[in-house]
Design an enzyme around this catalytic site. Structure first.
Site, PDB file in Angstrom:
ATOM      1  CG  HIS A  74     -11.072  -5.645  -4.416  1.00 40.96           C
ATOM      2  ND1 HIS A  74     -10.713  -4.441  -5.026  1.00 40.96           N
ATOM      3  CD2 HIS A  74     -12.354  -5.926  -4.587  1.00 40.96           C
ATOM      4  CE1 HIS A  74     -11.968  -3.849  -5.230  1.00 40.96           C
ATOM      5  NE2 HIS A  74     -12.628  -4.605  -5.296  1.00 40.96           N
ATOM      6  CD1 TRP A  77     -11.390  -8.438  -9.829  1.00 39.36           C
ATOM      7  CD2 TRP A  77     -10.318  -6.552  -9.990  1.00 39.36           C
ATOM      8  NE1 TRP A  77     -11.529  -7.601  -9.005  1.00 39.36           N
ATOM      9  CE2 TRP A  77     -10.902  -6.424  -9.185  1.00 39.36           C
ATOM     10  CE3 TRP A  77      -9.621  -5.542 -10.803  1.00 39.36           C
ATOM     11  CZ2 TRP A  77     -11.147  -5.473  -8.281  1.00 39.36           C
ATOM     12  CZ3 TRP A  77      -9.564  -4.288  -9.994  1.00 39.36           C
ATOM     13  CH2 TRP A  77     -10.312  -4.376  -8.706  1.00 39.36           C
ATOM     14  CE1 TYR A  85     -11.978  -2.500 -15.794  1.00 34.85           C
ATOM     15  CE2 TYR A  85     -13.783  -3.893 -15.412  1.00 34.85           C
ATOM     16  CZ  TYR A  85     -13.161  -2.769 -14.996  1.00 34.85           C
ATOM     17  OH  TYR A  85     -13.763  -1.830 -14.254  1.00 34.85           O
ATOM     18  CD  GLU A 132     -14.787  -8.196  -6.393  1.00 30.46           C
ATOM     19  OE1 GLU A 132     -13.730  -8.761  -7.136  1.00 30.46           O
ATOM     20  OE2 GLU A 132     -15.211  -7.097  -6.279  1.00 30.46           O
ATOM     21  CE  LYS A 135     -16.839  -4.315 -12.432  1.00 24.73           C
ATOM     22  NZ  LYS A 135     -16.501  -3.098 -11.553  1.00 24.73           N
ATOM     23  CG  HIS A 136     -14.225  -8.755 -11.406  1.00 26.87           C
ATOM     24  ND1 HIS A 136     -13.444  -7.838 -12.484  1.00 26.87           N
ATOM     25  CD2 HIS A 136     -14.440  -8.090 -10.338  1.00 26.87           C
ATOM     26  CE1 HIS A 136     -13.749  -6.606 -11.873  1.00 26.87           C
ATOM     27  NE2 HIS A 136     -14.261  -6.800 -10.644  1.00 26.87           N
TER      28      HIS A 136
END
Ligand SMILES: *[C@@H]1O[C@H](CO)[C@@H](O)[C@H](O)[C@H]1NC(C)=O
Ligand SMILES: *[C@@H]1O[C@H](CO)[C@@H](O)[C@H](O)[C@H]1NC(C)=O
Length: 256
Positions: A74, A77, A85, A132, A135-136
């Site tokens: 995935h 993070w 977060y 991914e 966002k992270h």
């Protein structure tokens, strides 16, 4: 002749691999573990505020994605050491051309691996990777461009994807479950504690987050604290910061 030729190739390959993060600032060996210090100063050697790094995985069965005998990636993070977060931290670095970036950096083996193990449930891998990263990945402060001494364009993007894959390769959820007698089955069910025990054992004794959808196991998150930067630093397994979203008994583990 053949010997020296292959040695040269081996040396070239090694140089390329090391070159990947060779310009990231070197952190001293006494770097403090993230989330384990009262420091509230983000530096290139201290992950803050996102001090916990989570390697998250999927078991997708509807539709099925990835190999039938492996979980899939995935992401990685950052979490503020408490289950909350930050997200989407730098829109100027929210790149959508991840494949092109990895190819331009010579990371084609990495890309090939991602096409098999880091796959999107709707078949749109490129968007999933961009999501991914944007966002992270952009919230991991220790890999900001300013942390590189001779930064080349999007270097931190390639470093991020390579690190996630390296961590994933060390967290073989399918095999750990299988070794504990927990295998995909269309009728059998398992308890939360037996699944947790198998994966805690894989994760150096630290508990993991388990996610379920309609009573079927479909996610696992492995939590780490890190000493140094997120690429070259030391990763230490730590207990989950998030309560598992699975029932305590009757958990299905559906075959792909
Ligand atoms: C870091 O320090 C420890 C303890 O002083 C030592 O055992 C270890 O080899 C060092 N690691 C590196 C990479 O220098
Ligand atoms: C990826 O996209 C960024 C932003 O648009 C651009 O600056 C960069 O040159 C692109 N990289 C490659 C390898 O195409």
């Amino acid at each position: 002749m053949a010997f020296s030729r292959s040695s040269m190739l081996a040396v070239a390959a090694t140089t390329l691999a090391i070159g990947a993060s060779a310009s990231l600032e070197v952190c001293t060996n006494d770097s403090t573990f993230s989330c384990q210090s009262s420091s509230t100063t983000a530096t290139c050697c201290f992950n803050y505020p996102g001090g916990a790094l989570l390697q998250t995985q999927f078991w997708d069965t509807d539709p099925s994605t990835g190999p039938s005998d492996s979980w899939t990636i995935h992401g990685l993070w950052p979490d503020n050491c408490d289950g909350t977060y930050q997200s989407s931290c730098d829109s100027t670095r929210a790149y959508t051309n991840i494949s092109d970036i990895l190819t331009a950096q010579g990371r084609t083996d990495l890309l090939t691996y991602m096409q098999e193990y880091w796959v999107d449930i709707d078949g749109d891998d490129e968007s999933f990777w961009a999501h991914e990263w944007g966002k992270h990945g952009t919230c991991i402060n220790t890999i900001e461009p300013s942390c590189y001494t001779s930064y080349t364009a999007q270097e931190e993007v390639g470093d991020y994807f390579e690190k996630v894959v390296d961590l994933f390769k060390g967290l073989d959820t399918y095999t750990a479950l299988s070794n504990a007698g927990i295998t995909p089955d269309s009728s059998k069910t398992y308890t939360l504690s037996e699944i947790q025990a198998a994966l805690t054992s894989l994760h150096d004794g630290a508990s993991v987050y388990l996610g379920c959808s309609s009573g079927s196991l479909n996610q696992v998150w492995y939590f780490f604290n890190v000493a140094g930067n997120a690429i070259d630093g030391e990763y230490q397994a730590v207990d989950t910061l998030t309560t598992s979203g699975c029932p305590s008994t009757g958990i299905k583990y559906v075959p792909k």
